[in-house]
Motif scaffolding. Structure first.
Motif, PDB file in Angstrom:
ATOM      1  N   GLY A 115     -10.294 -14.709  -2.295  1.00 44.27           N
ATOM      2  CA  GLY A 115      -9.760 -15.432  -3.172  1.00 44.27           C
ATOM      3  C   GLY A 115      -9.052 -14.287  -4.369  1.00 44.27           C
ATOM      4  N   ALA A 116      -9.032 -13.099  -3.864  1.00 44.29           N
ATOM      5  CA  ALA A 116      -8.298 -12.237  -5.037  1.00 44.29           C
ATOM      6  C   ALA A 116      -6.928 -12.183  -4.778  1.00 44.29           C
ATOM      7  CB  ALA A 116      -8.379 -10.676  -4.259  1.00 44.29           C
ATOM      8  N   ASP A 117      -6.503 -12.459  -6.342  1.00 46.71           N
ATOM      9  CA  ASP A 117      -4.989 -12.793  -6.453  1.00 46.71           C
ATOM     10  C   ASP A 117      -4.203 -11.640  -6.310  1.00 46.71           C
ATOM     11  OD1 ASP A 117      -2.931 -14.358  -7.967  1.00 46.71           O
ATOM     12  OD2 ASP A 117      -3.126 -12.459  -9.193  1.00 46.71           O
ATOM     13  N   PHE A 118      -4.611 -10.431  -6.285  1.00 46.46           N
ATOM     14  CA  PHE A 118      -4.021  -9.284  -6.168  1.00 46.46           C
ATOM     15  C   PHE A 118      -4.786  -8.091  -5.690  1.00 46.46           C
ATOM     16  CE2 PHE A 118      -5.603  -9.085 -10.583  1.00 46.46           C
ATOM     17  CZ  PHE A 118      -5.780  -7.780 -10.755  1.00 46.46           C
ATOM     18  N   VAL A 119      -4.329  -6.865  -5.212  1.00 47.62           N
ATOM     19  CA  VAL A 119      -5.181  -5.855  -4.716  1.00 47.62           C
ATOM     20  C   VAL A 119      -4.489  -4.652  -5.283  1.00 47.62           C
ATOM     21  CG1 VAL A 119      -5.969  -6.489  -2.559  1.00 47.62           C
ATOM     22  CG2 VAL A 119      -3.793  -5.500  -2.716  1.00 47.62           C
ATOM     23  N   VAL A 120      -5.218  -3.569  -5.857  1.00 47.38           N
ATOM     24  CA  VAL A 120      -4.872  -2.330  -6.455  1.00 47.38           C
ATOM     25  C   VAL A 120      -4.910  -1.319  -5.474  1.00 47.38           C
ATOM     26  CG1 VAL A 120      -5.002  -0.929  -8.322  1.00 47.38           C
ATOM     27  CG2 VAL A 120      -5.105  -3.354  -8.568  1.00 47.38           C
ATOM     28  N   PHE A 121      -4.059  -0.082  -5.305  1.00 45.72           N
ATOM     29  CA  PHE A 121      -4.294   0.989  -3.972  1.00 45.72           C
ATOM     30  C   PHE A 121      -3.529   1.879  -4.565  1.00 45.72           C
ATOM     31  CE2 PHE A 121      -0.556  -1.838  -2.909  1.00 45.72           C
ATOM     32  CZ  PHE A 121       0.211  -0.770  -2.859  1.00 45.72           C
ATOM     33  N   SER A 122      -3.978   3.179  -4.115  1.00 50.78           N
ATOM     34  CA  SER A 122      -3.416   4.469  -4.449  1.00 50.78           C
ATOM     35  C   SER A 122      -2.328   4.655  -3.298  1.00 50.78           C
ATOM     36  CB  SER A 122      -4.366   5.391  -4.206  1.00 50.78           C
ATOM     37  OG  SER A 122      -4.820   5.712  -3.107  1.00 50.78           O
ATOM     38  N   PRO A 123      -1.489   5.548  -3.498  1.00 55.72           N
ATOM     39  CA  PRO A 123      -0.385   5.928  -2.912  1.00 55.72           C
ATOM     40  C   PRO A 123      -0.978   6.484  -1.309  1.00 55.72           C
ATOM     41  CG  PRO A 123       0.196   6.981  -4.798  1.00 55.72           C
ATOM     42  CD  PRO A 123      -1.215   6.430  -4.866  1.00 55.72           C
ATOM     43  N   ASP A 124      -2.196   6.918  -0.992  1.00 56.34           N
ATOM     44  CA  ASP A 124      -2.748   7.506   0.069  1.00 56.34           C
ATOM     45  C   ASP A 124      -3.376   6.259   0.785  1.00 56.34           C
ATOM     46  OD1 ASP A 124      -2.269  10.281  -0.678  1.00 56.34           O
ATOM     47  OD2 ASP A 124      -3.879  10.135  -1.893  1.00 56.34           O
ATOM     48  N   ALA A 125      -3.253   5.194   0.318  1.00 55.90           N
ATOM     49  CA  ALA A 125      -3.658   3.938   1.080  1.00 55.90           C
ATOM     50  C   ALA A 125      -2.613   3.719   2.345  1.00 55.90           C
ATOM     51  CB  ALA A 125      -3.715   2.707   0.338  1.00 55.90           C
ATOM     52  N   GLU A 126      -3.622   3.155   3.577  1.00 52.34           N
ATOM     53  CA  GLU A 126      -2.715   2.798   4.695  1.00 52.34           C
ATOM     54  C   GLU A 126      -1.740   1.906   4.311  1.00 52.34           C
ATOM     55  OE1 GLU A 126      -3.660   1.700   9.353  1.00 52.34           O
ATOM     56  OE2 GLU A 126      -5.096   1.922   7.725  1.00 52.34           O
ATOM     57  N   VAL A 127      -0.697   1.771   5.067  1.00 53.00           N
ATOM     58  CA  VAL A 127       0.562   0.732   4.709  1.00 53.00           C
ATOM     59  C   VAL A 127       0.189  -0.392   5.697  1.00 53.00           C
ATOM     60  CG1 VAL A 127       3.101   0.362   5.263  1.00 53.00           C
ATOM     61  CG2 VAL A 127       2.301   2.681   4.434  1.00 53.00           C
ATOM     62  N   SER A 128      -0.280  -0.500   6.651  1.00 50.39           N
ATOM     63  CA  SER A 128      -0.094  -1.798   7.647  1.00 50.39           C
ATOM     64  C   SER A 128      -0.915  -2.882   6.964  1.00 50.39           C
ATOM     65  CB  SER A 128      -0.558  -1.367   9.029  1.00 50.39           C
ATOM     66  OG  SER A 128       0.369  -0.505   9.621  1.00 50.39           O
ATOM     67  N   PRO A 129      -2.322  -2.732   6.658  1.00 46.37           N
ATOM     68  CA  PRO A 129      -3.037  -3.733   5.996  1.00 46.37           C
ATOM     69  C   PRO A 129      -2.510  -4.287   4.802  1.00 46.37           C
ATOM     70  CG  PRO A 129      -4.317  -1.811   6.472  1.00 46.37           C
ATOM     71  CD  PRO A 129      -3.224  -1.285   6.518  1.00 46.37           C
ATOM     72  N   LEU A 130      -1.617  -3.504   3.921  1.00 48.53           N
ATOM     73  CA  LEU A 130      -0.968  -4.271   2.802  1.00 48.53           C
ATOM     74  C   LEU A 130       0.226  -5.005   2.880  1.00 48.53           C
ATOM     75  CD1 LEU A 130      -1.706  -0.958   0.608  1.00 48.53           C
ATOM     76  CD2 LEU A 130      -2.992  -3.288   0.577  1.00 48.53           C
ATOM     77  N   THR A 131       1.049  -4.395   3.833  1.00 48.00           N
ATOM     78  CA  THR A 131       2.244  -4.980   4.484  1.00 48.00           C
ATOM     79  C   THR A 131       1.667  -6.415   4.990  1.00 48.00           C
ATOM     80  OG1 THR A 131       2.567  -3.808   6.375  1.00 48.00           O
ATOM     81  CG2 THR A 131       3.841  -3.103   4.539  1.00 48.00           C
ATOM     82  N   ALA A 132       0.814  -6.664   5.552  1.00 46.07           N
ATOM     83  CA  ALA A 132       0.386  -7.742   6.120  1.00 46.07           C
ATOM     84  C   ALA A 132       0.059  -8.884   5.186  1.00 46.07           C
ATOM     85  CB  ALA A 132      -0.715  -7.746   6.857  1.00 46.07           C
ATOM     86  N   LEU A 133      -0.278  -8.657   3.730  1.00 44.06           N
ATOM     87  CA  LEU A 133      -0.545  -9.518   2.867  1.00 44.06           C
ATOM     88  C   LEU A 133       0.799 -10.127   2.324  1.00 44.06           C
ATOM     89  CD1 LEU A 133      -2.844  -7.362   0.453  1.00 44.06           C
ATOM     90  CD2 LEU A 133      -3.513  -8.830   2.361  1.00 44.06           C
ATOM     91  N   GLU A 134       0.705 -11.661   2.336  1.00 49.72           N
ATOM     92  CA  GLU A 134       1.921 -12.484   2.046  1.00 49.72           C
ATOM     93  C   GLU A 134       1.831 -12.835   0.642  1.00 49.72           C
ATOM     94  OE1 GLU A 134       2.572 -15.462   5.038  1.00 49.72           O
ATOM     95  OE2 GLU A 134       2.921 -13.818   6.556  1.00 49.72           O
ATOM     96  N   LYS A 135       0.513 -13.539   0.355  1.00 50.83           N
ATOM     97  CA  LYS A 135       0.747 -14.187  -0.938  1.00 50.83           C
ATOM     98  C   LYS A 135      -0.010 -13.395  -1.988  1.00 50.83           C
ATOM     99  CE  LYS A 135       0.905 -19.074   0.995  1.00 50.83           C
ATOM    100  NZ  LYS A 135       0.302 -20.184   1.021  1.00 50.83           N
ATOM    101  N   THR A 136      -0.754 -12.351  -1.576  1.00 53.09           N
ATOM    102  CA  THR A 136      -1.531 -11.672  -2.455  1.00 53.09           C
ATOM    103  C   THR A 136      -0.676 -10.376  -3.184  1.00 53.09           C
ATOM    104  OG1 THR A 136      -3.425 -11.889  -1.057  1.00 53.09           O
ATOM    105  CG2 THR A 136      -3.445 -10.105  -2.682  1.00 53.09           C
ATOM    106  N   GLY A 137      -0.876 -10.216  -4.379  1.00 52.44           N
ATOM    107  CA  GLY A 137       0.164  -9.321  -5.063  1.00 52.44           C
ATOM    108  C   GLY A 137      -0.464  -7.901  -4.702  1.00 52.44           C
ATOM    109  N   LYS A 138       0.672  -6.966  -4.814  1.00 51.74           N
ATOM    110  CA  LYS A 138       0.054  -5.381  -4.612  1.00 51.74           C
ATOM    111  C   LYS A 138       0.575  -4.747  -5.761  1.00 51.74           C
ATOM    112  CE  LYS A 138       2.595  -5.880  -0.627  1.00 51.74           C
ATOM    113  NZ  LYS A 138       2.563  -7.232  -0.491  1.00 51.74           N
ATOM    114  N   ILE A 139      -0.266  -3.980  -6.234  1.00 45.14           N
ATOM    115  CA  ILE A 139      -0.092  -2.981  -7.453  1.00 45.14           C
ATOM    116  C   ILE A 139      -0.733  -1.678  -6.844  1.00 45.14           C
ATOM    117  CG2 ILE A 139      -0.776  -2.583  -9.658  1.00 45.14           C
ATOM    118  CD1 ILE A 139      -1.368  -5.713 -10.145  1.00 45.14           C
TER     119      ILE A 139
END
Length: 256
Positions: free
Chosen positions: A97-121
């Motif tokens: 149910g998280a509305d968004f996720v916060v990550f650092s520049p060192d985070a892996e790309v693939s798991p984050l690009t797979a998110l469609e409705k969840t915000g990325k910060i």
């Protein structure tokens, strides 16, 4: 779309979108948003996050059961998860149910690009070069948080200069980390730079800070610009240009 990212964008543009069917066109001017970063183990009752517009949860290796309990406790409060450089759990957090996720520049790309409705910060360090800040502004993320670590120090002129640099380059909405004992004049100074929200760590002083923001007057327009390179021009004005001299033809008397 993420509710929090959408609200940040509205604040960044300088207006608040009216909600509901009977909403009128004239909405109150936007105000600075208040986000609180809290450890999931400290979220035991609603008093822990009372006053925050949004909650950023440090979940660590929390189980699905613990995440569900946290989501139930937060209720209608918009919340997201701090992933840091551990992006593997992004889908798990979104499912919880998280509305968004916060990550650092060192985070892996693939798991984050797979998110469609969840915000990325994305979190950016304050010592990044102008080139890297511009590069971050081109990423497919909804917003930016400036500062990696919790900030307990007072606002300094150095920080003001650093934040002004980000405000001049970024077109995306962004938040900065501040101490919970920040003063109203300091908050208004940040707002004047074009900063859309502040992030505090822990629940201490959260309600007082919310009351401070809620009662203050916030100007509808804030300074926000973009830096442009100054390229020196070597072209001279027409009045100062040097005329081309044509070769003189010899007189007839000089010819033999």
């Amino acid at each position: 779309m993420s509710k929090f990212v959408d609200r940040l964008k509205n604040v960044s543009k300088g207006y608040v979108r009216p909600m509901g069917f009977n909403a009128v066109a004239s909405a109150p001017p936007p105000k600075m948003l208040l986000a609180a970063e809290l450890d999931i183990e400290n979220l035991t009752d609603k008093e822990a996050f009372g006053g925050a517009d949004v909650v950023l949860v440090s979940a660590g290796k929390a189980s699905a059961k613990k995440l569900k309990e946290t989501a139930d406790l937060l209720g209608e409060t918009v919340w997201g998860v701090m992933l840091g450089d551990k992006a593997a759990d992004a889908a798990k957090m979104a499912k919880a149910g998280a509305d968004f996720v916060v990550f650092s520049p060192d985070a892996e790309v693939s798991p984050l690009t797979a998110l469609e409705k969840t915000g990325k910060i994305i979190i950016l360090e304050t010592n990044l070069t102008d080139f890297m800040i511009r590069a971050a502004d081109c990423l497919s993320v909804g917003a930016v948080i400036v500062g990696e670590q919790a900030d307990t120090a007072t606002l300094s002129w150095r920080k003001i200069m650093l934040y002004q640099r980000f405000a001049d380059i970024l077109s995306k909405p962004f938040l900065v980390r501040v101490s919970s004992n920040i003063t109203l004049s300091e908050l208004q100074s940040l707002w004047a730079l074009g900063i859309d929200g502040v992030l505090v760590s822990g629940s201490a002083g959260l309600k007082e800070l919310h009351a401070l923001i809620d009662k203050a007057e916030w100007t509808p327009k804030r300074k926000r610009g973009h830096m442009s390179a100054i390229v020196p021009s070597l072209k001279m004005p027409a009045s100062e240009s040097v005329a081309t001299e044509e070769p003189e033809e010899p007189d007839e008397g000089d010819e033999e």
